[in-house]
Design a protein around this motif. Structure first.
Motif, PDB file in Angstrom:
ATOM      1  N   PRO A 154      41.067 -18.557 -28.112  1.00 42.91           N
ATOM      2  CA  PRO A 154      39.843 -18.199 -27.395  1.00 42.91           C
ATOM      3  C   PRO A 154      40.064 -16.979 -26.494  1.00 42.91           C
ATOM      4  CG  PRO A 154      40.841 -20.172 -26.461  1.00 42.91           C
ATOM      5  CD  PRO A 154      41.590 -19.876 -27.709  1.00 42.91           C
ATOM      6  N   GLY A 155      39.183 -16.009 -26.622  1.00 43.24           N
ATOM      7  CA  GLY A 155      39.254 -14.844 -25.739  1.00 43.24           C
ATOM      8  C   GLY A 155      40.410 -13.924 -26.021  1.00 43.24           C
ATOM      9  N   GLY A 156      40.832 -13.859 -27.283  1.00 46.15           N
ATOM     10  CA  GLY A 156      41.945 -12.970 -27.605  1.00 46.15           C
ATOM     11  C   GLY A 156      42.227 -12.960 -29.088  1.00 46.15           C
ATOM     12  N   TYR A 157      43.502 -12.775 -29.440  1.00 44.94           N
ATOM     13  CA  TYR A 157      43.876 -12.761 -30.843  1.00 44.94           C
ATOM     14  C   TYR A 157      45.313 -13.242 -31.005  1.00 44.94           C
ATOM     15  CZ  TYR A 157      46.319  -8.323 -29.855  1.00 44.94           C
ATOM     16  OH  TYR A 157      47.154  -7.352 -29.334  1.00 44.94           O
ATOM     17  N   VAL A 158      45.626 -13.667 -32.212  1.00 45.70           N
ATOM     18  CA  VAL A 158      46.998 -14.013 -32.582  1.00 45.70           C
ATOM     19  C   VAL A 158      47.545 -12.874 -33.424  1.00 45.70           C
ATOM     20  CG1 VAL A 158      48.509 -15.704 -33.696  1.00 45.70           C
ATOM     21  CG2 VAL A 158      46.357 -16.458 -32.675  1.00 45.70           C
ATOM     22  N   TRP A 159      48.815 -12.556 -33.212  1.00 52.54           N
ATOM     23  CA  TRP A 159      49.412 -11.489 -34.015  1.00 52.54           C
ATOM     24  C   TRP A 159      50.615 -12.011 -34.799  1.00 52.54           C
ATOM     25  CZ3 TRP A 159      49.858 -11.259 -28.542  1.00 52.54           C
ATOM     26  CH2 TRP A 159      51.141 -11.498 -28.040  1.00 52.54           C
ATOM     27  N   ILE A 160      50.821 -11.389 -35.945  1.00 48.98           N
ATOM     28  CA  ILE A 160      52.075 -11.523 -36.691  1.00 48.98           C
ATOM     29  C   ILE A 160      52.572 -10.108 -36.914  1.00 48.98           C
ATOM     30  CG2 ILE A 160      53.217 -12.315 -38.793  1.00 48.98           C
ATOM     31  CD1 ILE A 160      51.078 -14.439 -39.114  1.00 48.98           C
ATOM     32  N   PHE A 161      53.603  -9.729 -36.175  1.00 48.74           N
ATOM     33  CA  PHE A 161      54.160  -8.383 -36.254  1.00 48.74           C
ATOM     34  C   PHE A 161      55.525  -8.466 -36.924  1.00 48.74           C
ATOM     35  CE2 PHE A 161      51.797  -6.352 -32.381  1.00 48.74           C
ATOM     36  CZ  PHE A 161      50.594  -6.520 -33.057  1.00 48.74           C
ATOM     37  N   PRO A 162      55.693  -7.818 -38.058  1.00 47.03           N
ATOM     38  CA  PRO A 162      56.951  -7.917 -38.805  1.00 47.03           C
ATOM     39  C   PRO A 162      58.102  -7.224 -38.087  1.00 47.03           C
ATOM     40  CG  PRO A 162      55.565  -6.211 -39.752  1.00 47.03           C
ATOM     41  CD  PRO A 162      54.738  -6.879 -38.681  1.00 47.03           C
ATOM     42  N   GLU A 163      59.294  -7.801 -38.248  1.00 51.95           N
ATOM     43  CA  GLU A 163      60.497  -7.210 -37.662  1.00 51.95           C
ATOM     44  C   GLU A 163      61.568  -6.949 -38.714  1.00 51.95           C
ATOM     45  OE1 GLU A 163      61.703  -9.770 -34.432  1.00 51.95           O
ATOM     46  OE2 GLU A 163      60.181  -8.909 -33.094  1.00 51.95           O
ATOM     47  N   GLY A 164      61.201  -7.071 -39.992  1.00 52.17           N
ATOM     48  CA  GLY A 164      62.131  -6.794 -41.075  1.00 52.17           C
ATOM     49  C   GLY A 164      62.953  -7.996 -41.480  1.00 52.17           C
ATOM     50  N   ASN A 165      63.350  -8.026 -42.759  1.00 42.96           N
ATOM     51  CA  ASN A 165      64.229  -9.081 -43.289  1.00 42.96           C
ATOM     52  C   ASN A 165      63.672 -10.481 -43.064  1.00 42.96           C
ATOM     53  OD1 ASN A 165      66.245  -7.161 -44.092  1.00 42.96           O
ATOM     54  ND2 ASN A 165      66.933  -7.055 -41.961  1.00 42.96           N
ATOM     55  N   GLY A 166      62.352 -10.615 -43.241  1.00 43.14           N
ATOM     56  CA  GLY A 166      61.732 -11.929 -43.110  1.00 43.14           C
ATOM     57  C   GLY A 166      61.520 -12.408 -41.694  1.00 43.14           C
ATOM     58  N   ARG A 167      61.815 -11.546 -40.708  1.00 38.86           N
ATOM     59  CA  ARG A 167      61.612 -11.922 -39.303  1.00 38.86           C
ATOM     60  C   ARG A 167      60.284 -11.360 -38.808  1.00 38.86           C
ATOM     61  NH1 ARG A 167      66.855  -9.866 -39.314  1.00 38.86           N
ATOM     62  NH2 ARG A 167      66.103  -8.003 -38.227  1.00 38.86           N
ATOM     63  N   ALA A 168      59.703 -12.024 -37.800  1.00 39.74           N
ATOM     64  CA  ALA A 168      58.435 -11.560 -37.233  1.00 39.74           C
ATOM     65  C   ALA A 168      58.301 -12.056 -35.804  1.00 39.74           C
ATOM     66  CB  ALA A 168      57.248 -12.045 -38.068  1.00 39.74           C
TER      67      ALA A 168
END
Length: 418
Positions: free
Chosen positions: A227-241
Motif C-alpha cells: 500500500p502506498g508504494g511498490y515492490v522491486w526486484i532488482f537483479p544483482e547477477g548470477n541469480g541474486r537479487a
C-alpha cells in the motif's frame, strides 16, 4: 586499502562532515581537495556495512536527459567496475491487475557496501580524516546559535569533543544535524497519522536463486502487497537479487509491518511468487525513505545538510544517489571556499548553498513531489491504478519518475479521478 583515522585524530577541524554515505563522502572529498582540514565521521564500524537501499542508479546520460541542467559529478559518470553488480537495459512496471509496461533504462545495480567504502577512501586520499565507528551524540552551539563542536562516542567506548567552523550533515533522514539547527520540515506539516511529514518505510532482502531477467528492473504495484508504494526486484547477477518494498503508513489500511507485507508478496503474488519460489534469503535491512522533498531551509551561517538529511530524494521512486552526490560536492566546495575567505569564524556564511543546489536540481526535486502527490490519489485504489496504467504510455511512465507530467497527461489523470 588505506587505513582510516582513529580516535587520536586532532580535536579541531575547519569542517566536520557527519555521515559517510555518498553525500558525506563527496562533501569531505571536495572540501579536502580545496585544502580544508576535514573530519568525516560515521557511526558504522565498517563504512558501507550494512548495505543500504536497492542500489540502482541510471547511467549519467539517462539522468541528464530526464533532468536537463543537472551537472553530475565525475564520480557518478565513472562508476568503478568492481562496484557494479550488474548492468540493466529495461525497466518493467506491473500493475495490480498484472498488466505490464516496459521501457529502456540503461543503468547499474551497485554493490553499495563497496561503492560507499570507496567513496570514503577517496575522501581520505584527498586529505580528509575519516573516523568510522563514531556515533554523533551531541552538537554544541556558540553564543550566536551557530555550530561550535560535536561530541562523538567511539566504538571503543571513549567519548570525545571535536570543534569545527562548519558542519555538513549527511547523517540520514533522521538527521541530528538537521534537527539541531531547525533544518527539517515544519512540525505544522501533518499527515493522516499525525507524523510531522511524509516518510516511506523500506524493507528489503538479499536473495539467491531468483528466477528473473538479470537485465530488467521489476516494480510491482497493488494494495494487498504494498500500500502506498511498490515492490522491486532488482537483479544483482548470477541469480541474486535485491527484493524489497517501500510503503507509507498513511496509506495503509492493514496494520502490518513492512516485512510482513514483503513476505506476503513473496508467498502470494501471482507472478513474483513463481520467480521467488526457490529463492533463499541471505541478508535483510530496513530504513526510512524521505519522500516529502526538501525542507524550507537547508543551511544556516555555518551548517548545511545534504542527501537524505535534506530530502534530496526522488519522491516518486525513492532514488537519491545522484542528487546526494551532486549536493555533497556543492556543499564541500562551498564550505572550503568560505574557510579560505573568512578572516574569523564570524565571517563564515554558507547560506548561498541553498540557492546553488536548488538552481542545480531543485525544480526537478519539487516536480517529483508534485507527481507523487498526484499519483497518491491513484495508488490507494487498485482500480484507479489499473486505469492509470492503461492511460499512460511506457515512455511517460519513465518520465513521470522524474516528475515530468505534461499538461495533457495531468488532465487525463484528473479526468480518471472524476
Amino acid at each position: 586499502m588505506i587505513m582510516f583515522t582513529d580516535l587520536s585524530a586532532p580535536e579541531d577541524y575547519d569542517i566536520i562532515v557527519a555521515g559517510a554515505g555518498p553525500a558525506g563522502s563527496m562533501a569531505a572529498k571536495y572540501a579536502a581537495l580545496e585544502g580544508a582540514r576535514v573530519l568525516l565521521i560515521d557511526k558504522k564500524d565498517v563504512i558501507g556495512k550494512p548495505f543500504q537501499c536497492a542500489g540502482f542508479i541510471p547511467e549519467a546520460f539517462e539522468i541528464e536527459n530526464l533532468i536537463p541542467g543537472l551537472i553530475l559529478p565525475d564520480e557518478m559518470k565513472k562508476i568503478p567496475p568492481d562496484c557494479i553488480l550488474t548492468k540493466t537495459k529495461t525497466q518493467k512496471l506491473i500493475s495490480p491487475d498484472l498488466h505490464s509496461k516496459e521501457f529502456p533504462v540503461s543503468g547499474f545495480v551497485l554493490d553499495r557496501e563497496r561503492f560507499d567504502f570507496q567513496l570514503a577512501e577517496q575522501a581520505k586520499r584527498a586529505g580528509a580524516d575519516v573516523l568510522p565507528g563514531a556515533l554523533l551524540r551531541k552538537i554544541e552551539k556558540d553564543e550566536r546559535g551557530e555550530f561550535q563542536s560535536v561530541q562523538v562516542k567511539h566504538k571503543s567506548g571513549e567519548i570525545k569533543t571535536i570543534s569545527g567552523r562548519i558542519i555538513i550533515g549527511a547523517d540520514g533522514p533522521v538527521s541530528l544535524v538537521g534537527k539541531t539547527f531547525g533544518l527539517v520540515h515544519s512540525p505544522s506539516e501533518k499527515t493522516k497519522t499525525g507524523a510531522p511529514y511524509e516518510r516511506g518505510l523500506g524493507f528489503e532482502y538479499k536473495m539467491e536463486n531468483v528466477d528473473t531477467n538479470m537485465e530488467t528492473l521489476e516494480m510491482y504495484f497493488g494494495n494487498r502487497y504494498v500500500p502506498g508504494g511498490y515492490v522491486w526486484i532488482f537483479p544483482e547477477g548470477n541469480g541474486r537479487a535485491n527484493v524489497g518494498l517501500g510503503l507509507r503508513r498513511s496509506l495503509c489500511s492493514e496494520q502490518m509491518s513492512a516485512k510482513a507485507f514483503l513476505d506476503r508478496f513473496i508467498r502470494e503474488h501471482p507472478l513474483a511468487s513463481q520467480k521467488l519460489k526457490c529463492a533463499t534469503i541471505t541478508d535483510s535491512t530496513a530504513g526510512i525513505i524521505p519522500v516529502a522533498g526538501a525542507p524550507g531551509r537547508t543551511a544556516t551561517q555555518t551548517v548545511m545538510v545534504a542527501g537524505d538529511s535534506a530530502g534530496h530524494v526522488m519522491a516518486t521512486n525513492g532514488g537519491g544517489i545522484p542528487f546526494a552526490m551532486a549536493a555533497g560536492k556543492i556543499a564541500g566546495q562551498m564550505a572550503a571556499e568560505q574557510i579560505k575567505c573568512a578572516a574569523n569564524p564570524n565571517d563564515i556564511s554558507v547560506l548561498n548553498y541553498e540557492a546553488v543546489w536548488r538552481n542545480a536540481f531543485g525544480d526537478a526535486l519539487s516536480a517529483t513531489v508534485d507527481a507523487r502527490k498526484l499519483m497518491d490519489k491513484f495508488i490507494v485504489s487498485d482500480k484507479r491504478m489499473n486505469a492509470a496504467f492503461k492511460l499512460l504510455p511506457a515512455d511517460q511512465l519513465k518520465a513521470m519518475q522524474c516528475g515530468d507530467l505534461p499538461k495533457s497527461v495531468r488532465i487525463g489523470l484528473n479526468l480518471l479521478l472524476r
